[in-house]
Scaffold this motif. Structure first.
Motif, PDB file in Angstrom:
ATOM      1  N   LEU A   4      13.925 -65.672 -38.614  1.00  0.00           N
ATOM      2  CA  LEU A   4      13.412 -67.005 -38.187  1.00  0.00           C
ATOM      3  C   LEU A   4      12.280 -66.902 -38.714  1.00  0.00           C
ATOM      4  N   GLU A   5      11.541 -66.067 -39.226  1.00  0.00           N
ATOM      5  CA  GLU A   5      10.035 -65.391 -40.324  1.00  0.00           C
ATOM      6  C   GLU A   5      10.152 -66.089 -41.240  1.00  0.00           C
ATOM      7  N   CYS A   6      11.856 -66.123 -42.022  1.00  0.00           N
ATOM      8  CA  CYS A   6      11.985 -65.686 -43.712  1.00  0.00           C
ATOM      9  C   CYS A   6      11.821 -67.681 -43.464  1.00  0.00           C
ATOM     10  N   PHE A   7      11.668 -68.584 -42.627  1.00  0.00           N
ATOM     11  CA  PHE A   7      12.242 -69.885 -42.791  1.00  0.00           C
ATOM     12  C   PHE A   7      10.310 -69.907 -43.166  1.00  0.00           C
ATOM     13  N   ASN A   8      10.156 -71.659 -43.707  1.00  0.00           N
ATOM     14  CA  ASN A   8       8.755 -72.105 -44.365  1.00  0.00           C
ATOM     15  C   ASN A   8       8.682 -73.023 -43.136  1.00  0.00           C
ATOM     16  N   GLU A   9       7.231 -73.037 -43.159  1.00  0.00           N
ATOM     17  CA  GLU A   9       7.007 -74.784 -41.721  1.00  0.00           C
ATOM     18  C   GLU A   9       7.847 -76.001 -41.977  1.00  0.00           C
ATOM     19  N   GLU A  10       8.209 -75.683 -43.518  1.00  0.00           N
ATOM     20  CA  GLU A  10       8.677 -77.542 -43.913  1.00  0.00           C
ATOM     21  C   GLU A  10      10.474 -77.369 -43.761  1.00  0.00           C
ATOM     22  N   ASP A  11      10.720 -76.155 -43.642  1.00  0.00           N
ATOM     23  CA  ASP A  11      11.732 -75.683 -43.131  1.00  0.00           C
ATOM     24  C   ASP A  11      12.161 -76.237 -41.504  1.00  0.00           C
ATOM     25  N   LYS A  12      11.446 -75.768 -40.824  1.00  0.00           N
ATOM     26  CA  LYS A  12      11.212 -75.543 -38.877  1.00  0.00           C
ATOM     27  C   LYS A  12      11.142 -77.022 -38.830  1.00  0.00           C
ATOM     28  N   ALA A  13      10.675 -77.364 -39.822  1.00  0.00           N
ATOM     29  CA  ALA A  13      10.225 -78.981 -39.228  1.00  0.00           C
ATOM     30  C   ALA A  13      12.050 -79.637 -39.551  1.00  0.00           C
ATOM     31  N   LYS A  14      13.009 -78.917 -39.106  1.00  0.00           N
ATOM     32  CA  LYS A  14      14.332 -79.320 -39.868  1.00  0.00           C
ATOM     33  C   LYS A  14      15.144 -79.639 -38.591  1.00  0.00           C
ATOM     34  N   ASP A  15      16.536 -79.822 -37.642  1.00  0.00           N
ATOM     35  CA  ASP A  15      16.708 -80.336 -36.566  1.00  0.00           C
ATOM     36  C   ASP A  15      16.988 -79.013 -36.296  1.00  0.00           C
ATOM     37  N   THR A  16      17.612 -78.082 -37.494  1.00  0.00           N
ATOM     38  CA  THR A  16      18.044 -77.086 -37.662  1.00  0.00           C
ATOM     39  C   THR A  16      17.476 -76.246 -35.981  1.00  0.00           C
ATOM     40  N   PHE A  17      16.208 -76.553 -36.292  1.00  0.00           N
ATOM     41  CA  PHE A  17      14.949 -75.247 -35.118  1.00  0.00           C
ATOM     42  C   PHE A  17      14.648 -76.836 -33.908  1.00  0.00           C
ATOM     43  N   ASN A  18      14.379 -76.261 -33.540  1.00  0.00           N
ATOM     44  CA  ASN A  18      13.105 -77.177 -32.203  1.00  0.00           C
ATOM     45  C   ASN A  18      12.371 -77.603 -32.014  1.00  0.00           C
ATOM     46  N   GLU A  19      11.932 -77.791 -31.439  1.00  0.00           N
ATOM     47  CA  GLU A  19      10.343 -78.444 -32.436  1.00  0.00           C
ATOM     48  C   GLU A  19       8.888 -77.869 -32.016  1.00  0.00           C
ATOM     49  N   THR A  20       9.401 -76.474 -31.755  1.00  0.00           N
ATOM     50  CA  THR A  20       7.824 -76.233 -31.503  1.00  0.00           C
ATOM     51  C   THR A  20       9.030 -75.103 -32.771  1.00  0.00           C
ATOM     52  N   GLY A  21       9.260 -74.475 -34.089  1.00  0.00           N
ATOM     53  CA  GLY A  21       9.576 -74.103 -34.627  1.00  0.00           C
ATOM     54  C   GLY A  21       9.767 -72.071 -34.501  1.00  0.00           C
ATOM     55  N   ASP A  22      10.242 -72.082 -33.383  1.00  0.00           N
ATOM     56  CA  ASP A  22      10.600 -70.801 -32.431  1.00  0.00           C
ATOM     57  C   ASP A  22      11.423 -70.689 -32.069  1.00  0.00           C
ATOM     58  N   LYS A  23      12.496 -71.573 -31.710  1.00  0.00           N
ATOM     59  CA  LYS A  23      13.984 -71.132 -31.945  1.00  0.00           C
ATOM     60  C   LYS A  23      14.735 -72.289 -33.056  1.00  0.00           C
ATOM     61  N   PHE A  24      16.145 -70.976 -32.749  1.00  0.00           N
ATOM     62  CA  PHE A  24      16.862 -72.460 -33.722  1.00  0.00           C
ATOM     63  C   PHE A  24      17.880 -72.974 -32.517  1.00  0.00           C
ATOM     64  N   VAL A  25      18.115 -74.383 -33.469  1.00  0.00           N
ATOM     65  CA  VAL A  25      19.727 -74.788 -32.409  1.00  0.00           C
ATOM     66  C   VAL A  25      20.948 -74.689 -32.788  1.00  0.00           C
ATOM     67  N   ALA A  26      20.956 -74.446 -31.883  1.00  0.00           N
ATOM     68  CA  ALA A  26      22.301 -73.505 -32.153  1.00  0.00           C
ATOM     69  C   ALA A  26      23.500 -74.214 -33.253  1.00  0.00           C
ATOM     70  N   ALA A  27      23.981 -75.537 -31.961  1.00  0.00           N
ATOM     71  CA  ALA A  27      25.041 -75.933 -32.226  1.00  0.00           C
ATOM     72  C   ALA A  27      24.465 -76.920 -33.864  1.00  0.00           C
ATOM     73  N   THR A  28      23.190 -77.469 -34.347  1.00  0.00           N
ATOM     74  CA  THR A  28      23.168 -77.821 -35.541  1.00  0.00           C
ATOM     75  C   THR A  28      23.561 -77.319 -36.480  1.00  0.00           C
ATOM     76  N   VAL A  29      22.671 -75.529 -36.079  1.00  0.00           N
ATOM     77  CA  VAL A  29      23.026 -74.841 -36.689  1.00  0.00           C
ATOM     78  C   VAL A  29      24.333 -74.236 -37.627  1.00  0.00           C
ATOM     79  N   ALA A  30      24.846 -74.297 -36.866  1.00  0.00           N
ATOM     80  CA  ALA A  30      26.978 -74.227 -36.792  1.00  0.00           C
ATOM     81  C   ALA A  30      27.627 -75.227 -37.043  1.00  0.00           C
ATOM     82  N   LYS A  31      26.595 -76.685 -37.499  1.00  0.00           N
ATOM     83  CA  LYS A  31      27.461 -77.476 -37.871  1.00  0.00           C
ATOM     84  C   LYS A  31      26.952 -77.832 -39.399  1.00  0.00           C
ATOM     85  N   GLU A  32      25.445 -77.002 -39.689  1.00  0.00           N
ATOM     86  CA  GLU A  32      25.089 -77.179 -40.896  1.00  0.00           C
ATOM     87  C   GLU A  32      25.465 -76.340 -41.788  1.00  0.00           C
TER      88      GLU A  32
END
Length: 865
Positions: free
Chosen positions: A691-719
């Protein structure tokens, strides 16, 4: 649920239910209802023993004079079937607060004349306070119904001293006191202070066939009861103790009566008065027969914890025999009035203990005159200084004064226990080891440097003290302030005078000091070893010390097994800890000629382990050996629709914990489960790192939650699935690219999900398997598990004591070495070097005219010219 768990559950629920009602007030409702349940259940038990069926009891009404009188003659009261606690519990929509009012009114009406003093008005506080439980009858009914449900599981009877009711009552009183602020002092003496007073008094009264004890300011009655229980342990027959109690406040007086009655004390052994101790003294007499019932009341033990420094009216009391010999306490402070009242009612061979503010030891005026008379007449036996902030509602330091009517000796024992306590929330608390130490010193009248001293009367009378009893005059318990040796500070070395602080160790280990330090004939030593701790622990004399300890405790575990496990169903639980303590102290005395291990520290280890053992023993003696194979539902409170709801969450052993059984009987499954849990922990760590390896631009994507401190598992799996579908593209991904890391995250998330599911499944299977194992344990297996639960942790912790003692010595020696390792000259040299370096740096600076003048002046100051 054992008695401690049940008491805790009731308190937590009651504290939530009381809403805006003050704790000091709410206690009267719940404690009153518990008492009503006790009387109700006692009547049902008596009826059953007398051959009444439920139908028979249902048919008995107030009109049935003969049956009602039978109950009243034997119990002192009668409760009709419709007013029984069990009837209320079984009612549904028909029950209301009016039923409680009617029942309490009927109870008062049907008290037997011979028990009028014991029961009359005992429910007055509850009866008049029902209206405060709600603004309407419906709300009052709801509040009462909730309270009834809360206390319905309290068992009212038990064998072998398994006094669940008494324990819960005492626990609730203590908890309400802790939450009642300044009002707590009106009704409660902290349990630990009660125990301390009880142990001393019980020792003084041992071997007497009958005993009368009196509390002149009885509050809830807990102090009186604790003393009675301690005496009963010594004499064996609790029915040979008669209790006298006097209390001013009516609602508190009712607590005294309830508390005494519920402990199974014979009605004829309870004598209580609702009166002002200072204004309405005994002698007590029955108004219907004042001549024959006259009782001037002289007792074996008198105890009290009166309100501190209370105002009173000494006018017209000069002729009062309580005060005539000694003088009158000032009207602004009634402390000595209470003391003289208690002393007056003491038998010549009796003992008295009173808790008072520290000021009674040294205040002048009328109090000084009384104090002088008490000392001259040899009434004062012992002064125990307690820690400050030990009583609820006040932080002032207090003392326990032990008094005697007649003494052969004239000295006074001073005990300064003000430094011995543990912090418990907002208050200080005496530990079991503190109580034991004080009790031993008082009973033996030992002089212990810095703790206690036996002072001759001539020293108290002397011009230097003039009857001032302030404890620091006689016992110096102050900690020495740290000193610094000037020579060692300048030139280094360890002052021998400071090493001498551990003289006991150098006596016990004669060659240890020369092994650790170089002694060259000067008053200063130098450390030989770089690692002092290792040098200490490896020394042959220390090794022998450890071996001596092990040898002294050889067979201790076997002895405990014989005493506790071998006699678990027949031993006397209240006496057993004292027997183990005697054995513990006897073995400690064999460890070397110099006592390096504090026996009271060892006693605290014993007491910490003894409390849960005692609970188990009480359950076993109440329910039998099969209780070890009982598994109960484990209830937890969870939120549902915004409300706290109690739901079952698995099972728990009534005596044997699941984790202990799993270690003994399901180690393979447990290790497999722990292995998966360790794997899961690694996966979670991997995901956090990823999680720490992603930059703020990456964390703004749907694969992360709104605060950018967790993955959205279903979206990550689909992508990740879409990216992996194109093998050519995947192969071209840079390992540090967003795409490569998302694919890696998907794999870790899938692994996490799989492990969580497997762990949940395996844990549930192991849980049920453990339940089945407990329910089918053989007697031999149960014994082995009880040894693992009771004996092994206690013995293991005792065996760690020598290591703790030596580690403490090594740490102190290391601190002493560090204290003088850097000398003043070293510091001065370092400072000079730093200043010189700063001067050089200042010389390289450029600036305006005034800046440069400032720099020049600073350089001059630093250079010291």
């Amino acid at each position: 649920m054992n008695k401690q768990q049940l008491a805790s559950k009731i308190w937590e629920s009651a504290n939530q239910m009381r809403s805006k009602i003050e704790a000091n007030e709410y206690k009267d409702y719940i404690l009153g209802l518990i008492f009503y349940k006790y009387l109700s259940d006692k009547l049902v038990g008596f009826a059953s023993a007398e051959g009444f069926t439920d139908e028979d009891l249902r048919a008995v009404t107030e009109d049935d004079a003969e049956a009602v009188d039978h109950f009243r003659s034997n119990l002192g009261y009668f409760i009709a079937h419709k007013h029984l606690f069990s009837t209320w519990i079984n009612q549904t929509g028909d029950f209301g607060v009016a039923d409680v009012r009617e029942a309490l009114s009927a109870f008062s009406r049907l008290i037997h004349p011979n028990h009028k003093r014991l029961f009359d008005g005992i429910f007055k506080t509850l009866e008049t306070g029902l209206s405060k439980l709600g603004e309407t009858a419906a709300k009052q009914t709801t509040a009462i119904s909730n309270l009834l449900q809360l206390i319905k599981d309290i068992p009212m009877y038990g064998k072998q001293g398994y006094d669940v009711l008494g324990f819960i009552y005492e626990y609730l009183i203590g908890m309400f006191a802790a939450n009642a602020g300044k009002k707590a002092g009106e009704f409660y003496t902290p349990h630990e202070v009660s125990v301390l007073m009880s142990e001393v008094i019980a020792h003084h009264l041992k071997n007497r066939e009958t005993i009368q004890i009196y509390d002149s300011t009885s509050g809830s009655g807990s102090l009186l009861l604790n003393i009675g229980q301690a005496i009963a342990k010594q004499m064996g027959d609790k029915d040979s103790i008669k209790y006298y109690a006097q209390e001013l406040k009516e609602n508190t007086y009712n607590l005294t009566r309830m508390n005494l009655i519920m402990r199974g004390i014979l009605p004829g052994n309870i004598v209580t008065r609702n009166a002002d101790t200072l204004e309405d003294d005994w002698p007590y007499f029955d108004e219907q027969d004042p001549v024959n019932s006259y009782n001037p009341l002289y007792l074996d033990a008198v105890v009290s914890n009166p309100p501190y420094s209370q105002k009173w009216d000494p006018q017209y009391k000069d002729a009062d025999p309580r005060y005539a010999r000694f003088g009158m306490a000032p009207k602004s402070k009634a402390d000595y009035a209470f003391l003289l009242h208690d002393l007056y009612h003491l038998k010549p061979n009796g003992i008295m203990a009173i808790v008072l503010p520290h000021g009674v030891l040294f205040r002048g005026g009328e109090e000084g005159v009384i104090r002088k008379q008490l000392i001259e007449n040899n009434h004062l036996d012992t002064i125990i200084g307690l820690p400050s902030n030990i009583f609820f509602g006040t932080g002032i330091p207090t003392v326990i004064l032990l008094m005697r009517q007649k003494r052969e000796r004239s000295d006074v024992l001073f005990v300064d226990a003000s430094k011995d306590f543990a912090r418990a929330g907002k208050n200080n608390k005496l530990r079991a080891c503190d109580i034991k130490k004080i009790t031993d010193v008082v009973i033996a009248r030992f002089t212990v440097p810095g703790f206690s001293r036996l002072v001759p009367k001539t020293e108290l009378q002397g011009e230097a003290n003039d009857y001032n009893l302030n404890i620091p005059r006689y016992v110096d318990s102050s900690e020495q302030s740290e000193s610094w040796d000037l020579y060692a500070s300048m030139f280094g070395g360890i002052p021998l005078s400071e090493l001498d602080a551990w003289a006991d160790f150098w006596t016990a280990f004669p060659n240890l000091r020369t092994t650790l330090f170089t002694l060259d004939g000067t008053p200063y030593a130098k450390p030989k070893a770089d690692e002092l701790a290792a040098a200490v622990n490896q020394h042959p004399e220390v090794t022998k010390f450890n071996e001596d300890f092990k040898r002294a405790f050889d067979g201790f575990k076997s002895w405990l097994h014989s005493e506790l496990i071998g006699k678990m169903l027949s031993l006397q639980v209240p006496r057993q800890e004292a027997l183990i303590c005697d054995q513990l102290f006897e073995r400690l005395a064999k460890v070397g000629t110099v006592p390096l291990i504090d026996k009271y520290q060892a006693y605290q280890v014993l007491d910490d382990h003894w409390q849960p053992i005692a609970v188990d023993l009480e359950i076993l003696q109440t329910e039998g050996f099969d209780a070890t194979r009982v598994v109960d539902p484990n209830f937890v409170v969870r939120k549902k629709d915004g409300k706290d709801v109690e739901v079952q969450d698995g099972w728990k052993g009534r005596i044997l914990p699941f984790d202990l059984v799993q270690l003994a009987h399901h180690k393979k499954e447990l290790e497999a489960l722990h292995k998966k849990e360790a794997e899961l922990a690694e996966v979670v760590a991997q995901l956090e790192e990823l999680l720490e390896c992603f930059n703020e631009e990456d964390k703004a994507k749907d694969t992360f939650n709104e605060t950018g401190d967790k993955f959205v598992a279903a979206t990550v799996a689909k992508e990740a699935k879409e990216l992996e579908a194109d093998a050519n593209v995947t192969a071209a991904f840079d390992p540090e690219s967003y795409e490569a890391k998302i694919i890696q995250a998907a794999k870790e998330l899938a692994k996490e999900k799989s492990l969580k599911a497997a762990i949940k499944k395996d844990a549930a299977a192991l849980h049920l398997k453990t339940k089945a194992t407990i329910e089918t344990l053989s007697g031999k297996q149960v014994i082995a598990l009880l040894e693992s639960k009771w004996l092994t942790p206690l013995v293991d912790e005792l065996h760690r004591l020598p290591g703790l003692v030596m580690s403490s010595l090594a740490a102190k020696l290391q601190a002493l070495v560090e204290k003088y390792r850097i000398t003043y000259a070293d510091n001065a040299r370092d400072i000079q070097q730093a200043e010189d370096a700063l001067v050089d740096m200042l010389g390289a600076l450029h600036g305006g005219e005034f800046d440069l003048k400032g720099i020049t002046e600073l350089k001059t100051l630093l250079a010291g010219t």
